[in-house]
Design a protein around this motif. Sequence first.
Motif, PDB file in Angstrom:
ATOM      1  N   ALA A 119       0.733  -1.267  -0.224  1.00 38.99           N
ATOM      2  CA  ALA A 119      -0.069  -0.104   0.182  1.00 38.99           C
ATOM      3  C   ALA A 119       1.102   1.306  -0.124  1.00 38.99           C
ATOM      4  O   ALA A 119       0.330   2.158  -0.576  1.00 38.99           O
ATOM      5  CB  ALA A 119      -0.905  -0.121   1.313  1.00 38.99           C
ATOM      6  N   LEU A 120       2.026   1.289   0.763  1.00 37.18           N
ATOM      7  CA  LEU A 120       2.912   2.283   0.716  1.00 37.18           C
ATOM      8  C   LEU A 120       3.491   2.614  -0.435  1.00 37.18           C
ATOM      9  O   LEU A 120       3.361   3.708  -1.107  1.00 37.18           O
ATOM     10  CB  LEU A 120       4.216   2.225   1.800  1.00 37.18           C
ATOM     11  CG  LEU A 120       5.301   3.078   1.746  1.00 37.18           C
ATOM     12  CD1 LEU A 120       4.797   4.516   1.881  1.00 37.18           C
ATOM     13  CD2 LEU A 120       6.388   2.556   2.729  1.00 37.18           C
ATOM     14  N   LEU A 121       3.768   1.369  -1.457  1.00 33.49           N
ATOM     15  CA  LEU A 121       4.276   1.683  -2.802  1.00 33.49           C
ATOM     16  C   LEU A 121       3.376   2.137  -3.596  1.00 33.49           C
ATOM     17  O   LEU A 121       3.520   2.950  -4.541  1.00 33.49           O
ATOM     18  CB  LEU A 121       4.826   0.197  -3.217  1.00 33.49           C
ATOM     19  CG  LEU A 121       5.636   0.028  -4.560  1.00 33.49           C
ATOM     20  CD1 LEU A 121       6.852   1.006  -4.422  1.00 33.49           C
ATOM     21  CD2 LEU A 121       5.754  -1.288  -4.913  1.00 33.49           C
ATOM     22  N   ILE A 122       1.876   1.979  -3.549  1.00 32.27           N
ATOM     23  CA  ILE A 122       1.234   2.395  -4.159  1.00 32.27           C
ATOM     24  C   ILE A 122       0.571   3.469  -4.099  1.00 32.27           C
ATOM     25  O   ILE A 122       0.499   4.586  -5.080  1.00 32.27           O
ATOM     26  CB  ILE A 122      -0.372   1.565  -3.960  1.00 32.27           C
ATOM     27  CG1 ILE A 122      -0.184   0.096  -4.628  1.00 32.27           C
ATOM     28  CG2 ILE A 122      -1.494   2.227  -4.637  1.00 32.27           C
ATOM     29  CD1 ILE A 122      -1.385  -0.879  -4.140  1.00 32.27           C
ATOM     30  N   LYS A 123       1.003   4.185  -2.690  1.00 32.36           N
ATOM     31  CA  LYS A 123       0.799   5.576  -2.523  1.00 32.36           C
ATOM     32  C   LYS A 123       1.941   6.351  -2.962  1.00 32.36           C
ATOM     33  O   LYS A 123       1.476   7.677  -3.751  1.00 32.36           O
ATOM     34  CB  LYS A 123       0.762   5.751  -0.914  1.00 32.36           C
ATOM     35  CG  LYS A 123       0.397   7.479  -0.495  1.00 32.36           C
ATOM     36  CD  LYS A 123       0.234   7.347   0.887  1.00 32.36           C
ATOM     37  CE  LYS A 123      -0.806   8.282   1.407  1.00 32.36           C
ATOM     38  NZ  LYS A 123      -2.127   7.996   1.401  1.00 32.36           N
ATOM     39  N   ILE A 124       2.914   6.004  -2.980  1.00 27.67           N
ATOM     40  CA  ILE A 124       4.053   7.007  -3.376  1.00 27.67           C
ATOM     41  C   ILE A 124       4.022   6.805  -4.886  1.00 27.67           C
ATOM     42  O   ILE A 124       4.352   8.083  -5.572  1.00 27.67           O
ATOM     43  CB  ILE A 124       5.488   6.004  -3.191  1.00 27.67           C
ATOM     44  CG1 ILE A 124       5.668   6.235  -1.603  1.00 27.67           C
ATOM     45  CG2 ILE A 124       6.777   6.600  -3.954  1.00 27.67           C
ATOM     46  CD1 ILE A 124       6.780   5.393  -1.095  1.00 27.67           C
ATOM     47  N   VAL A 125       3.789   5.868  -5.691  1.00 34.21           N
ATOM     48  CA  VAL A 125       3.753   5.590  -7.156  1.00 34.21           C
ATOM     49  C   VAL A 125       2.741   6.461  -7.504  1.00 34.21           C
ATOM     50  O   VAL A 125       2.727   7.358  -8.347  1.00 34.21           O
ATOM     51  CB  VAL A 125       3.983   4.326  -7.862  1.00 34.21           C
ATOM     52  CG1 VAL A 125       3.701   4.501  -9.161  1.00 34.21           C
ATOM     53  CG2 VAL A 125       5.322   3.604  -7.365  1.00 34.21           C
ATOM     54  N   GLY A 126       1.608   6.314  -6.967  1.00 32.96           N
ATOM     55  CA  GLY A 126       0.109   6.854  -7.591  1.00 32.96           C
ATOM     56  C   GLY A 126       0.174   8.076  -7.134  1.00 32.96           C
ATOM     57  O   GLY A 126      -0.132   9.220  -8.234  1.00 32.96           O
ATOM     58  N   TYR A 127       0.486   9.013  -6.010  1.00 31.91           N
ATOM     59  CA  TYR A 127       0.717  10.104  -5.798  1.00 31.91           C
ATOM     60  C   TYR A 127       1.718  11.064  -6.701  1.00 31.91           C
ATOM     61  O   TYR A 127       1.683  12.198  -6.950  1.00 31.91           O
ATOM     62  CB  TYR A 127       0.776  10.756  -4.355  1.00 31.91           C
ATOM     63  CG  TYR A 127      -0.692  10.506  -3.751  1.00 31.91           C
ATOM     64  CD1 TYR A 127      -1.781  11.345  -4.156  1.00 31.91           C
ATOM     65  CD2 TYR A 127      -1.395   9.540  -2.982  1.00 31.91           C
ATOM     66  CE1 TYR A 127      -2.936  11.155  -3.545  1.00 31.91           C
ATOM     67  CE2 TYR A 127      -2.506   9.217  -2.406  1.00 31.91           C
ATOM     68  CZ  TYR A 127      -3.235  10.303  -2.564  1.00 31.91           C
ATOM     69  OH  TYR A 127      -4.653  10.245  -2.123  1.00 31.91           O
ATOM     70  N   TYR A 128       2.881  10.222  -6.706  1.00 33.72           N
ATOM     71  CA  TYR A 128       3.871  10.846  -7.723  1.00 33.72           C
ATOM     72  C   TYR A 128       3.216  11.216  -9.101  1.00 33.72           C
ATOM     73  O   TYR A 128       3.348  12.377  -9.572  1.00 33.72           O
ATOM     74  CB  TYR A 128       5.097   9.994  -7.772  1.00 33.72           C
ATOM     75  CG  TYR A 128       6.079  10.534  -8.864  1.00 33.72           C
ATOM     76  CD1 TYR A 128       7.286  11.361  -8.469  1.00 33.72           C
ATOM     77  CD2 TYR A 128       6.082   9.871 -10.115  1.00 33.72           C
ATOM     78  CE1 TYR A 128       7.881  11.808  -9.195  1.00 33.72           C
ATOM     79  CE2 TYR A 128       7.014  10.660 -11.056  1.00 33.72           C
ATOM     80  CZ  TYR A 128       7.890  11.454 -10.531  1.00 33.72           C
ATOM     81  OH  TYR A 128       8.774  12.222 -11.587  1.00 33.72           O
ATOM     82  N   PHE A 129       2.770  10.173  -9.752  1.00 36.03           N
ATOM     83  CA  PHE A 129       1.975  10.417 -11.016  1.00 36.03           C
ATOM     84  C   PHE A 129       0.987  11.438 -10.958  1.00 36.03           C
ATOM     85  O   PHE A 129       0.722  12.218 -11.869  1.00 36.03           O
ATOM     86  CB  PHE A 129       1.898   9.135 -11.835  1.00 36.03           C
ATOM     87  CG  PHE A 129       3.154   8.594 -12.170  1.00 36.03           C
ATOM     88  CD1 PHE A 129       3.676   9.039 -13.307  1.00 36.03           C
ATOM     89  CD2 PHE A 129       3.564   7.250 -11.534  1.00 36.03           C
ATOM     90  CE1 PHE A 129       4.896   8.431 -13.701  1.00 36.03           C
ATOM     91  CE2 PHE A 129       4.605   6.814 -12.019  1.00 36.03           C
ATOM     92  CZ  PHE A 129       5.416   7.420 -13.205  1.00 36.03           C
ATOM     93  N   ALA A 130       0.096  11.444  -9.965  1.00 36.82           N
ATOM     94  CA  ALA A 130      -0.857  12.315  -9.596  1.00 36.82           C
ATOM     95  C   ALA A 130      -0.128  14.006  -9.644  1.00 36.82           C
ATOM     96  O   ALA A 130      -0.814  14.721 -10.447  1.00 36.82           O
ATOM     97  CB  ALA A 130      -1.677  12.246  -8.438  1.00 36.82           C
ATOM     98  N   GLU A 131       0.753  13.909  -8.910  1.00 36.09           N
ATOM     99  CA  GLU A 131       1.308  15.310  -8.854  1.00 36.09           C
ATOM    100  C   GLU A 131       1.917  15.810 -10.245  1.00 36.09           C
ATOM    101  O   GLU A 131       2.130  16.973 -10.720  1.00 36.09           O
ATOM    102  CB  GLU A 131       2.423  15.458  -7.742  1.00 36.09           C
ATOM    103  CG  GLU A 131       1.678  15.510  -6.266  1.00 36.09           C
ATOM    104  CD  GLU A 131       2.839  15.647  -5.396  1.00 36.09           C
ATOM    105  OE1 GLU A 131       3.630  16.597  -5.421  1.00 36.09           O
ATOM    106  OE2 GLU A 131       2.911  14.954  -4.354  1.00 36.09           O
ATOM    107  N   VAL A 132       2.707  14.694 -11.114  1.00 35.85           N
ATOM    108  CA  VAL A 132       3.277  14.950 -12.178  1.00 35.85           C
ATOM    109  C   VAL A 132       2.038  15.671 -13.167  1.00 35.85           C
ATOM    110  O   VAL A 132       2.170  16.607 -13.887  1.00 35.85           O
ATOM    111  CB  VAL A 132       3.583  13.589 -12.918  1.00 35.85           C
ATOM    112  CG1 VAL A 132       4.020  13.945 -14.363  1.00 35.85           C
ATOM    113  CG2 VAL A 132       5.155  13.259 -12.191  1.00 35.85           C
ATOM    114  N   ILE A 133       0.940  14.986 -13.084  1.00 40.22           N
ATOM    115  CA  ILE A 133      -0.298  15.251 -14.065  1.00 40.22           C
ATOM    116  C   ILE A 133      -0.801  16.886 -13.338  1.00 40.22           C
ATOM    117  O   ILE A 133      -0.913  17.703 -14.294  1.00 40.22           O
ATOM    118  CB  ILE A 133      -1.487  14.438 -13.802  1.00 40.22           C
ATOM    119  CG1 ILE A 133      -1.185  13.235 -14.569  1.00 40.22           C
ATOM    120  CG2 ILE A 133      -2.557  14.930 -14.328  1.00 40.22           C
ATOM    121  CD1 ILE A 133      -2.161  11.939 -14.349  1.00 40.22           C
TER     122      ILE A 133
END
Length: 176
Positions: A119-133
């Motif tokens: 879940a931590l990995l999902i949060k890091i990767v998911g929010y990284y790409f959300a912020e990129v967008i």
Amino acid sequence: MANAQKESRKRLVLLIMTAIFIALTYVFTALVNIQLPLLGKGGLIHLGNVPLFICAILFGKKSGAIAGAIGMGLFDLLSGWVSWAPFTFVIVGLMGFVVGLIAEKKKSFPWYIVAMGLALLIKIVGYYFAEVILYKNFLVPFASIPGNIIQVVTAIIIVLIIIKPLELAIKKAGLK
């Protein structure tokens, strides 16, 4: 007829518990949080992951996904983080689903750690790409990663301390 009533009661309890955990996830996100002084709006540390993980471990992937997606998504919508809401709905819903999926199959302390680590990995990767967008920048999102790590690791520690007594209480109360 008795089996049908039992199944109906079981579904009702699951619905009620999921609703309670939606509310707890929202409240723990809204009331127990710290905004970090980072670039953009990345960097909010909150305890919303605690009820999310508890729900997923105790009541499974569907309840975990719903509690996370709706509880934290509502926080975004009601707290001025509206542009984050669709991302949160998907990312946190996926976090709850994965934790619940693993917990349904492997009811043990080490597997709970693996599940919440994913879940931590999902949060890091998911929010990284959300912020990129949202920020149209590949560097700015790196500033939010430490806050996400602190947030989820804190939740993991709290959940690991309280999950066994909660499992026993749920079993004793006949809620699962």
